[in-house]
Motif scaffolding. Structure first.
Motif, PDB file in Angstrom:
ATOM      1  N   TYR A  98       2.050  32.585   2.402  1.00 13.93           N
ATOM      2  CA  TYR A  98       1.634  31.377   3.116  1.00 13.93           C
ATOM      3  C   TYR A  98       0.809  30.465   2.201  1.00 13.93           C
ATOM      4  O   TYR A  98      -0.052  30.937   1.456  1.00 13.93           O
ATOM      5  CB  TYR A  98       0.826  31.775   4.356  1.00 13.93           C
ATOM      6  N   LYS A 195      -1.110  32.321  16.236  1.00 16.62           N
ATOM      7  CA  LYS A 195       0.335  32.360  16.375  1.00 16.62           C
ATOM      8  C   LYS A 195       0.749  33.261  17.539  1.00 16.62           C
ATOM      9  O   LYS A 195       0.449  32.963  18.686  1.00 16.62           O
ATOM     10  CB  LYS A 195       0.959  32.798  15.052  1.00 16.62           C
ATOM     11  N   SER A 201      -0.191  28.249  21.685  1.00 21.26           N
ATOM     12  CA  SER A 201      -0.580  27.059  20.905  1.00 21.26           C
ATOM     13  C   SER A 201      -1.818  26.368  21.476  1.00 21.26           C
ATOM     14  O   SER A 201      -1.923  25.145  21.456  1.00 21.26           O
ATOM     15  CB  SER A 201       0.594  26.066  20.827  1.00 21.26           C
ATOM     16  N   GLY A 320       6.452  20.172  14.104  1.00 28.36           N
ATOM     17  CA  GLY A 320       5.011  20.287  13.916  1.00 28.36           C
ATOM     18  C   GLY A 320       4.645  21.531  13.140  1.00 28.36           C
ATOM     19  O   GLY A 320       5.473  22.418  12.887  1.00 28.36           O
ATOM     20  N   GLU A 321       3.385  21.608  12.747  1.00 26.80           N
ATOM     21  CA  GLU A 321       2.840  22.774  12.044  1.00 26.80           C
ATOM     22  C   GLU A 321       2.760  23.963  13.002  1.00 26.80           C
ATOM     23  O   GLU A 321       2.862  23.819  14.213  1.00 26.80           O
ATOM     24  CB  GLU A 321       1.435  22.456  11.516  1.00 26.80           C
ATOM     25  N   SER A 322       2.545  25.128  12.422  1.00 26.00           N
ATOM     26  CA  SER A 322       2.292  26.369  13.142  1.00 26.00           C
ATOM     27  C   SER A 322       3.576  27.032  13.622  1.00 26.00           C
ATOM     28  O   SER A 322       4.702  26.585  13.330  1.00 26.00           O
ATOM     29  CB  SER A 322       1.329  26.156  14.317  1.00 26.00           C
ATOM     30  N   CYS A 331       9.530  23.147  11.291  1.00 24.36           N
ATOM     31  CA  CYS A 331       8.562  22.857  10.229  1.00 24.36           C
ATOM     32  C   CYS A 331       9.299  22.587   8.921  1.00 24.36           C
ATOM     33  O   CYS A 331      10.367  23.162   8.665  1.00 24.36           O
ATOM     34  CB  CYS A 331       7.621  24.059  10.092  1.00 24.36           C
ATOM     35  N   PRO A 333       8.537  23.319   5.314  1.00 21.24           N
ATOM     36  CA  PRO A 333       7.580  24.053   4.479  1.00 21.24           C
ATOM     37  C   PRO A 333       7.111  23.312   3.233  1.00 21.24           C
ATOM     38  O   PRO A 333       5.920  23.352   2.892  1.00 21.24           O
ATOM     39  CB  PRO A 333       8.340  25.336   4.117  1.00 21.24           C
ATOM     40  N   MET A 336       4.598  20.740   4.390  1.00 15.70           N
ATOM     41  CA  MET A 336       3.640  21.120   5.424  1.00 15.70           C
ATOM     42  C   MET A 336       2.935  22.425   5.049  1.00 15.70           C
ATOM     43  O   MET A 336       1.923  22.415   4.359  1.00 15.70           O
ATOM     44  CB  MET A 336       4.355  21.201   6.787  1.00 15.70           C
ATOM     45  N   THR A 337       3.456  23.551   5.457  1.00 14.68           N
ATOM     46  CA  THR A 337       2.758  24.827   5.274  1.00 14.68           C
ATOM     47  C   THR A 337       2.573  25.230   3.818  1.00 14.68           C
ATOM     48  O   THR A 337       1.630  25.953   3.490  1.00 14.68           O
ATOM     49  CB  THR A 337       3.520  25.952   6.000  1.00 14.68           C
TER      50      THR A 337
END
Length: 383
Positions: A98, A195, A201, A320-322, A331, A333, A336-337
């Motif tokens: 991550y 998570k 959420s 969105g994120e998460s 997502c 990646p 974002m992540t």
């Protein structure tokens, strides 16, 4: 007690004083002490709080560990664990870990002289060859985020034990319902409880479970000293979310398997990353150490199709994120992540710009497939 019952009755089951079936929210910062030098087990809520304690005992029971700890986020949990190490120590990490884990090692702990080495932990020979005198821990994600690589946790733990070092496993994707790293030999388990454990959420949180009294004493000292604790209200919310983990994970697993097969047969898709495919390199290991494949799929969209148009045309699935909520999430990646990971490292391991990660929720499967189908069809680039 089987895990489906333990999710509901584990830890501290209800309130003895009143008979309330739910643990109360002890929304207090401090506690009255009956007389000098005497307390009722609590002095200050950073150090200990009954609601957080109930959550910590629950996650310890679920992971079959020695003790659990609640933190204000998954990264607060990871930061506390990394604080066990000192200047000159080195941590071996999975090669598509991550982005937040990479960032805190690369941009924060590096300043304190704690080094890291990126390794394909699914390759046991590479793990063995990464061992030098400075290595003090191996930090595993299995499956990895976002490429779903599988690491043999038991075998890596054996390598670590032979060297006298710790095995740390981020178990966020699998949860203790599907995978129990401590039973496989791990020393420390981390979750971004935001998570699947929370599952709705609505709460940012992290938990850690350790396998020994020594680690429990050291981590509690760090938790109390640095103060990144989970609030009473969020502890209550996390306990509430955990109660439905079994039925949610069953539905996540069921939906994800169907969607993975659907994506694999689409002309717009170049590659699908999903450990439930029999030809996935880690399929047999996943079956050995877990009882499911989880709710995450990643895929690469082919040239000639625009991943941005795919995201923009989703209607049911949220961009969105998460991940890990009851709702499906999409997502990107690379932006974002995993944006904090240098592009050359991302591309080397396969986190390319046209990689998409889906966290499959518990909605109606036909609705989800129709949404993905429409978004894929609308993603074709103009001639």
């Amino acid at each position: 007690m089987k895990i489906e019952s333990l999710l509901i009755h584990g830890g501290i089951d209800g309130d003895e004083k009143t008979g309330a079936v739910n643990i109360p929210i002890y929304q207090t910062s401090t506690y009255k002490q009956p007389k000098f030098g005497v307390n009722k087990g609590y002095e200050y809520s950073r150090t200990g709080n009954p609601t957080r304690e109930a959550l910590e005992k629950l996650v310890s029971d679920l992971e079959e560990g020695y003790a659990g700890f609640g933190f204000a986020s998954g990264m607060a949990a990871t930061t506390a664990v990394l604080s066990l190490f000192k200047c000159g120590d080195k941590i071996v990490i999975s090669n598509n870990v991550y982005g937040g884990t990479f960032r805190v090692l690369d941009k924060v702990f590096n300043h304190f002289g704690i080094e890291y080495k990126i390794v394909d932990t699914s390759n046991l020979e590479e793990v063995k060859n990464s061992m030098d005198e400075a290595v003090r821990a191996i930090f595993i994600e299995s499956p990895t985020n976002p490429l779903m690589d599988i690491t043999d946790i038991e075998e890596v733990s054996n390598i670590a034990k032979a060297k006298g070092i710790y095995t740390i496993v981020d178990n966020t994707f699998m949860t203790p319902y599907l995978q129990k790293p401590i039973k496989l030999g791990a020393d420390i388990v981390i979750h971004s409880a935001t998570k699947y454990l929370g599952g709705h959420s609505d709460t940012v949180s992290g938990v850690v479970v350790v396998n020994s009294e020594d680690l429990a004493e050291r981590l509690h000292f760090i938790q109390n000293s640095t103060g990144g604790v989970l609030s009473p209200f969020d502890s209550f919310m996390l306990i509430k979310g955990i109660k439905t983990l079994a039925i949610r994970m069953d539905r996540h697993n069921e939906n994800t398997k169907v969607i993975a097969e659907f994506l694999r047969n689409r002309k717009e898709i170049e590659k699908v990353y999903y450990p439930g495919f029999e030809d996935h390199p880690g399929y047999e290991i996943q079956n050995k150490q877990a009882k499911g494949y989880g709710g995450i799929i990643s895929f690469v969209i082919k040239k000639g199709y625009d991943y941005k148009k795919f995201f923009n045309n989703l209607e049911i699935i949220t961009f969105g994120e998460s991940l890990g909520g009851v709702e499906s999430l999409a997502c990107h990646p690379a932006s974002m992540t995993h944006a904090s990971i240098p592009s050359e490292i991302r591309e080397k391991v396969g986190i390319v710009d046209n990689l998409i990660r889906l966290s499959i929720g518990i909605e109606n499967i036909e609705d989800l497939i129709e949404d993905i189908k429409n978004a894929l069809e609308e993603s074709k680039e103009n001639d």
